[in-house]
Design an enzyme around this catalytic site. Structure first.
Site, PDB file in Angstrom:
ATOM      1  CE1 TYR A   1       4.796  91.640  12.995  1.00 29.69           C
ATOM      2  CE2 TYR A   1       2.469  91.305  13.419  1.00 29.69           C
ATOM      3  CZ  TYR A   1       3.655  90.862  12.886  1.00 29.69           C
ATOM      4  OH  TYR A   1       3.714  89.658  12.239  1.00 29.69           O
TER       5      TYR A   1
ATOM      6  CB  SER B   1       4.534  86.903   2.757  1.00 26.06           C
ATOM      7  OG  SER B   1       4.793  87.600   1.560  1.00 26.06           O
TER       8      SER B   1
ATOM      9  CG  LEU C   1      -1.590  87.719  -1.759  1.00 28.25           C
ATOM     10  CD1 LEU C   1      -2.223  89.061  -2.062  1.00 28.25           C
ATOM     11  CD2 LEU C   1      -2.408  86.585  -2.379  1.00 28.25           C
ATOM     12  N   GLY C   2       3.010  86.277  -1.803  1.00 25.22           N
ATOM     13  CA  GLY C   2       4.387  86.271  -2.266  1.00 25.22           C
ATOM     14  C   GLY C   2       4.756  87.549  -2.998  1.00 25.22           C
TER      15      GLY C   2
ATOM     16  CG  PHE D   1      -0.399  91.131  -6.769  1.00 24.62           C
ATOM     17  CD1 PHE D   1      -1.028  91.227  -7.994  1.00 24.62           C
ATOM     18  CD2 PHE D   1      -0.814  90.141  -5.883  1.00 24.62           C
ATOM     19  CE1 PHE D   1      -2.069  90.371  -8.337  1.00 24.62           C
ATOM     20  CE2 PHE D   1      -1.845  89.274  -6.209  1.00 24.62           C
ATOM     21  CZ  PHE D   1      -2.473  89.386  -7.443  1.00 24.62           C
TER      22      PHE D   1
ATOM     23  CD  GLU E   1      10.254  90.434  -6.415  1.00 25.49           C
ATOM     24  OE1 GLU E   1      10.636  89.632  -7.302  1.00 25.49           O
ATOM     25  OE2 GLU E   1      10.626  90.378  -5.229  1.00 25.49           O
TER      26      GLU E   1
END
Length: 287
Positions: free
Chosen positions: A46, A200, A202-203, A206, A208
Protein backbone atom coordinates in the site's frame (compact mmCIF):
# COMPACT_ATOMS: atom_id res chain seq x y z
CA UNK A 1 -8.47 -14.06 17.77
CA UNK A 2 -11.30 -11.55 17.74
CA UNK A 3 -11.50 -8.92 14.99
CA UNK A 4 -13.94 -6.02 14.96
CA UNK A 5 -17.19 -6.66 13.09
CA UNK A 6 -16.11 -4.11 10.51
CA UNK A 7 -12.47 -3.61 9.64
CA UNK A 8 -10.79 -0.34 8.69
CA UNK A 9 -8.98 -0.71 5.39
CA UNK A 10 -5.94 1.57 5.19
CA UNK A 11 -5.12 1.35 1.47
CA UNK A 12 -6.23 4.94 0.78
CA UNK A 13 -4.93 6.50 4.00
CA UNK A 14 -1.56 7.33 2.47
CA UNK A 15 -0.12 8.18 -0.93
CA UNK A 16 -2.57 5.96 -2.82
CA UNK A 17 -5.48 8.06 -1.64
CA UNK A 18 -6.11 10.83 0.86
CA UNK A 19 -2.46 11.40 1.85
CA UNK A 20 -3.46 11.93 5.46
CA UNK A 21 -1.05 13.75 7.73
CA UNK A 22 0.20 12.11 10.92
CA UNK A 23 -2.30 14.14 12.95
CA UNK A 24 -5.16 13.18 10.62
CA UNK A 25 -4.22 9.50 10.88
CA UNK A 26 -4.17 9.68 14.69
CA UNK A 27 -7.60 11.32 14.68
CA UNK A 28 -8.97 8.70 12.30
CA UNK A 29 -7.58 5.84 14.41
CA UNK A 30 -9.23 7.25 17.51
CA UNK A 31 -12.50 7.77 15.64
CA UNK A 32 -12.43 4.13 14.58
CA UNK A 33 -11.85 2.98 18.15
CA UNK A 34 -14.66 5.22 19.41
CA UNK A 35 -16.95 3.34 17.01
CA UNK A 36 -15.69 -0.12 17.97
CA UNK A 37 -13.65 -0.52 14.80
CA UNK A 38 -10.46 -1.91 16.32
CA UNK A 39 -8.97 -3.87 13.41
CA UNK A 40 -6.81 -2.16 10.77
CA UNK A 41 -6.09 -3.85 7.47
CA UNK A 42 -2.75 -3.21 5.75
CA UNK A 43 -0.61 -4.66 2.99
CA UNK A 44 3.09 -4.08 2.50
CA UNK A 45 2.50 -2.69 -1.02
CA UNK A 46 0.00 0.00 0.00
CA UNK A 47 1.28 3.41 -0.98
CA UNK A 48 4.05 1.70 -2.96
CA UNK A 49 5.47 0.31 0.31
CA UNK A 50 5.01 3.56 2.30
CA UNK A 51 1.61 3.45 4.03
CA UNK A 52 2.61 1.01 6.77
CA UNK A 53 5.38 3.38 7.79
CA UNK A 54 3.05 6.40 7.73
CA UNK A 55 0.52 4.53 9.85
CA UNK A 56 3.20 3.27 12.23
CA UNK A 57 4.56 6.75 12.86
CA UNK A 58 1.05 7.96 13.63
CA UNK A 59 0.33 4.96 15.85
CA UNK A 60 3.52 5.58 17.83
CA UNK A 61 2.29 9.11 18.62
CA UNK A 62 -1.34 8.15 19.21
CA UNK A 63 -1.14 6.85 22.78
CA UNK A 64 -3.32 3.91 21.73
CA UNK A 65 -2.46 0.70 23.55
CA UNK A 66 -1.28 -2.07 21.26
CA UNK A 67 -3.55 -4.60 22.95
CA UNK A 68 -6.59 -2.45 22.10
CA UNK A 69 -6.20 -2.89 18.33
CA UNK A 70 -5.55 -5.65 15.81
CA UNK A 71 -3.13 -5.16 12.94
CA UNK A 72 -3.41 -7.13 9.71
CA UNK A 73 -0.85 -7.07 6.94
CA UNK A 74 -0.24 -8.95 3.71
CA UNK A 75 2.84 -9.97 1.80
CA UNK A 76 3.77 -11.64 -1.46
CA UNK A 77 3.00 -9.13 -4.21
CA UNK A 78 6.13 -7.69 -5.77
CA UNK A 79 5.06 -4.26 -6.99
CA UNK A 80 6.94 -2.28 -9.63
CA UNK A 81 7.77 1.12 -8.13
CA UNK A 82 10.70 3.27 -7.14
CA UNK A 83 10.83 1.68 -3.69
CA UNK A 84 11.51 -1.84 -4.99
CA UNK A 85 13.91 -3.16 -7.61
CA UNK A 86 11.27 -5.14 -9.52
CA UNK A 87 11.11 -5.29 -13.31
CA UNK A 88 7.71 -6.97 -13.49
CA UNK A 89 4.83 -7.35 -11.05
CA UNK A 90 5.01 -10.86 -9.62
CA UNK A 91 4.61 -12.89 -6.42
CA UNK A 92 7.23 -14.23 -4.00
CA UNK A 93 6.46 -16.78 -1.29
CA UNK A 94 9.95 -18.07 -0.58
CA UNK A 95 10.47 -18.86 3.10
CA UNK A 96 13.16 -16.23 3.63
CA UNK A 97 11.16 -13.58 1.80
CA UNK A 98 8.02 -14.13 3.88
CA UNK A 99 10.03 -13.81 7.09
CA UNK A 100 11.86 -10.71 5.84
CA UNK A 101 8.61 -9.11 4.68
CA UNK A 102 6.95 -9.59 8.07
CA UNK A 103 9.98 -8.13 9.83
CA UNK A 104 9.77 -5.09 7.53
CA UNK A 105 6.06 -4.68 8.29
CA UNK A 106 6.73 -4.89 12.03
CA UNK A 107 9.44 -2.24 11.75
CA UNK A 108 7.20 0.08 9.75
CA UNK A 109 4.09 -0.42 11.87
CA UNK A 110 6.08 0.10 15.09
CA UNK A 111 4.84 -3.14 16.62
CA UNK A 112 6.34 -6.40 17.84
CA UNK A 113 3.72 -8.64 16.25
CA UNK A 114 0.97 -8.84 13.65
CA UNK A 115 -2.38 -10.14 14.76
CA UNK A 116 -2.83 -11.58 11.28
CA UNK A 117 -0.56 -12.18 8.30
CA UNK A 118 -2.18 -12.87 4.92
CA UNK A 119 -0.68 -14.15 1.69
CA UNK A 120 -1.92 -11.39 -0.58
CA UNK A 121 -2.67 -13.37 -3.75
CA UNK A 122 -2.05 -16.99 -4.77
CA UNK A 123 1.01 -17.66 -6.89
CA UNK A 124 1.27 -20.54 -9.38
CA UNK A 125 4.82 -21.08 -8.07
CA UNK A 126 4.09 -21.13 -4.34
CA UNK A 127 5.39 -24.14 -2.43
CA UNK A 128 3.19 -24.99 0.53
CA UNK A 129 6.02 -26.60 2.50
CA UNK A 130 8.13 -23.42 2.27
CA UNK A 131 5.19 -21.29 3.37
CA UNK A 132 4.45 -23.61 6.29
CA UNK A 133 8.07 -23.46 7.43
CA UNK A 134 8.05 -19.64 7.36
CA UNK A 135 4.76 -19.39 9.24
CA UNK A 136 5.93 -21.89 11.86
CA UNK A 137 9.06 -19.80 12.51
CA UNK A 138 7.11 -16.54 12.65
CA UNK A 139 4.57 -17.94 15.11
CA UNK A 140 7.28 -19.53 17.26
CA UNK A 141 9.08 -16.19 17.42
CA UNK A 142 5.86 -14.38 18.35
CA UNK A 143 5.92 -12.19 15.25
CA UNK A 144 2.47 -13.24 14.02
CA UNK A 145 -0.53 -14.63 15.86
CA UNK A 146 -2.93 -15.71 13.12
CA UNK A 147 -2.20 -16.79 9.56
CA UNK A 148 -4.43 -16.54 6.53
CA UNK A 149 -4.74 -16.04 2.81
CA UNK A 150 -6.38 -13.57 0.48
CA UNK A 151 -8.15 -14.22 -2.81
CA UNK A 152 -7.58 -17.98 -2.53
CA UNK A 153 -9.92 -20.59 -4.03
CA UNK A 154 -11.02 -23.71 -2.11
CA UNK A 155 -8.42 -25.89 -3.86
CA UNK A 156 -5.67 -23.36 -3.10
CA UNK A 157 -6.78 -23.26 0.53
CA UNK A 158 -6.63 -27.06 0.57
CA UNK A 159 -3.07 -27.05 -0.71
CA UNK A 160 -1.95 -24.64 2.01
CA UNK A 161 -4.32 -25.80 4.75
CA UNK A 162 -3.18 -29.40 4.50
CA UNK A 163 0.13 -28.27 5.98
CA UNK A 164 -0.94 -25.56 8.44
CA UNK A 165 -4.06 -23.98 9.90
CA UNK A 166 -5.67 -21.16 7.91
CA UNK A 167 -7.53 -18.70 10.13
CA UNK A 168 -8.79 -16.19 7.54
CA UNK A 169 -9.47 -15.80 3.82
CA UNK A 170 -9.93 -12.20 2.69
CA UNK A 171 -11.82 -12.17 -0.60
CA UNK A 172 -13.58 -9.75 -2.88
CA UNK A 173 -17.24 -9.95 -1.95
CA UNK A 174 -20.15 -7.59 -2.45
CA UNK A 175 -23.65 -7.46 -3.90
CA UNK A 176 -22.14 -6.92 -7.36
CA UNK A 177 -19.35 -9.50 -6.93
CA UNK A 178 -20.82 -12.45 -5.08
CA UNK A 179 -19.31 -15.37 -6.97
CA UNK A 180 -17.90 -16.68 -3.67
CA UNK A 181 -21.46 -17.77 -2.79
CA UNK A 182 -21.58 -20.01 -5.85
CA UNK A 183 -18.03 -21.27 -6.46
CA UNK A 184 -17.66 -23.01 -3.10
CA UNK A 185 -15.45 -20.42 -1.40
CA UNK A 186 -17.90 -19.41 1.33
CA UNK A 187 -19.08 -23.00 1.74
CA UNK A 188 -15.47 -24.04 2.27
CA UNK A 189 -14.58 -21.40 4.86
CA UNK A 190 -17.80 -22.06 6.76
CA UNK A 191 -17.13 -25.80 6.79
CA UNK A 192 -13.49 -25.42 7.84
CA UNK A 193 -13.99 -22.70 10.45
CA UNK A 194 -12.04 -20.12 8.45
CA UNK A 195 -13.05 -16.50 9.08
CA UNK A 196 -13.97 -14.65 5.84
CA UNK A 197 -13.21 -10.99 5.31
CA UNK A 198 -14.50 -8.99 2.33
CA UNK A 199 -12.60 -6.29 0.51
CA UNK A 200 -14.49 -3.81 -1.70
CA UNK A 201 -17.75 -4.60 0.14
CA UNK A 202 -19.76 -1.90 -1.66
CA UNK A 203 -18.74 -3.31 -5.04
CA UNK A 204 -19.56 -1.19 -8.07
CA UNK A 205 -22.88 0.16 -6.77
CA UNK A 206 -21.63 3.73 -6.36
CA UNK A 207 -18.84 3.58 -8.95
CA UNK A 208 -20.81 2.61 -12.04
CA UNK A 209 -24.08 3.63 -13.66
CA UNK A 210 -25.57 0.70 -15.56
CA UNK A 211 -28.70 -1.43 -15.61
CA UNK A 212 -27.55 -3.52 -12.68
CA UNK A 213 -26.66 -0.62 -10.39
CA UNK A 214 -29.88 1.22 -11.30
CA UNK A 215 -31.91 -1.86 -10.29
CA UNK A 216 -29.98 -2.04 -7.04
CA UNK A 217 -30.48 1.64 -6.22
CA UNK A 218 -34.21 1.29 -6.89
CA UNK A 219 -34.55 -1.72 -4.59
CA UNK A 220 -32.42 -0.23 -1.83
CA UNK A 221 -34.45 2.98 -2.07
CA UNK A 222 -37.62 1.01 -1.39
CA UNK A 223 -36.09 -0.47 1.78
CA UNK A 224 -34.39 2.55 3.28
CA UNK A 225 -37.40 3.81 5.23
CA UNK A 226 -38.26 0.33 6.49
CA UNK A 227 -34.81 -0.14 8.03
CA UNK A 228 -34.09 3.55 8.64
CA UNK A 229 -30.80 3.01 6.85
CA UNK A 230 -28.69 4.44 4.05
CA UNK A 231 -27.94 2.52 0.87
CA UNK A 232 -24.38 1.70 1.90
CA UNK A 233 -25.62 0.44 5.28
CA UNK A 234 -28.04 -1.91 3.54
CA UNK A 235 -25.25 -3.19 1.30
CA UNK A 236 -23.09 -3.97 4.33
CA UNK A 237 -26.03 -5.52 6.20
CA UNK A 238 -26.66 -7.75 3.16
CA UNK A 239 -23.09 -9.07 3.39
CA UNK A 240 -23.18 -9.55 7.16
CA UNK A 241 -26.43 -11.56 6.92
CA UNK A 242 -24.50 -14.44 5.33
CA UNK A 243 -24.03 -17.28 7.84
CA UNK A 244 -20.30 -17.50 7.14
CA UNK A 245 -19.90 -14.40 9.33
CA UNK A 246 -18.17 -12.14 6.82
CA UNK A 247 -16.20 -9.14 8.14
CA UNK A 248 -16.37 -6.25 5.63
CA UNK A 249 -13.15 -4.28 5.14
CA UNK A 250 -14.34 -0.68 4.77
CA UNK A 251 -11.96 1.55 2.84
CA UNK A 252 -13.42 5.00 3.49
CA UNK A 253 -11.54 7.64 5.47
CA UNK A 254 -14.72 9.67 5.97
CA UNK A 255 -15.59 9.68 9.67
CA UNK A 256 -19.35 9.97 9.14
CA UNK A 257 -19.36 7.05 6.72
CA UNK A 258 -17.26 4.97 9.12
CA UNK A 259 -19.77 5.62 11.91
CA UNK A 260 -22.66 4.75 9.61
CA UNK A 261 -20.88 1.62 8.45
CA UNK A 262 -20.55 0.32 12.01
CA UNK A 263 -24.25 1.01 12.59
CA UNK A 264 -24.97 -1.39 9.72
CA UNK A 265 -23.94 -4.28 11.98
CA UNK A 266 -27.17 -3.69 13.93
CA UNK A 267 -29.40 -4.16 10.88
CA UNK A 268 -30.97 -7.59 10.52
CA UNK A 269 -32.48 -7.89 7.05
CA UNK A 270 -35.43 -10.23 6.94
CA UNK A 271 -35.23 -13.24 4.65
CA UNK A 272 -37.32 -11.95 1.76
CA UNK A 273 -35.68 -8.53 1.77
CA UNK A 274 -32.24 -10.19 1.52
CA UNK A 275 -33.42 -12.06 -1.57
CA UNK A 276 -35.08 -8.96 -3.02
CA UNK A 277 -31.68 -7.24 -2.93
CA UNK A 278 -29.99 -10.28 -4.50
CA UNK A 279 -32.58 -10.42 -7.29
CA UNK A 280 -32.04 -6.72 -7.98
CA UNK A 281 -28.35 -7.43 -8.49
CA UNK A 282 -28.85 -10.54 -10.63
CA UNK A 283 -31.68 -9.16 -12.72
CA UNK A 284 -33.66 -12.39 -12.45
CA UNK A 285 -35.33 -14.50 -9.76
CA UNK A 286 -33.37 -17.26 -8.09
CA UNK A 287 -33.63 -20.70 -9.78
Amino acid sequence: MTYSRLIAGTMTWGSWGKQLSKKEMVNLMNHCLANNITTFDHADIYGAYTTEDDFGNAFADSGIKREDIQLISKCGIQYVCENRDNTVKHYNYDKDYIIWSVEESLKHLKTEYLDLLLLHRPSPLMVAEDIAEAITILKKDGKIRDFGVSNFTPSQMDMIGFRMDIDVNQIEFSLTQHSAMHDGTLDYVKTCGIKPMAWSPLGSVFREDNEQTRRIHKQLGELMDKYKATEDQLLLAWIMKHPAGIHPVVGTTNKTRLTQAMEASKIDLNLEDWFLILVASQGHKVP
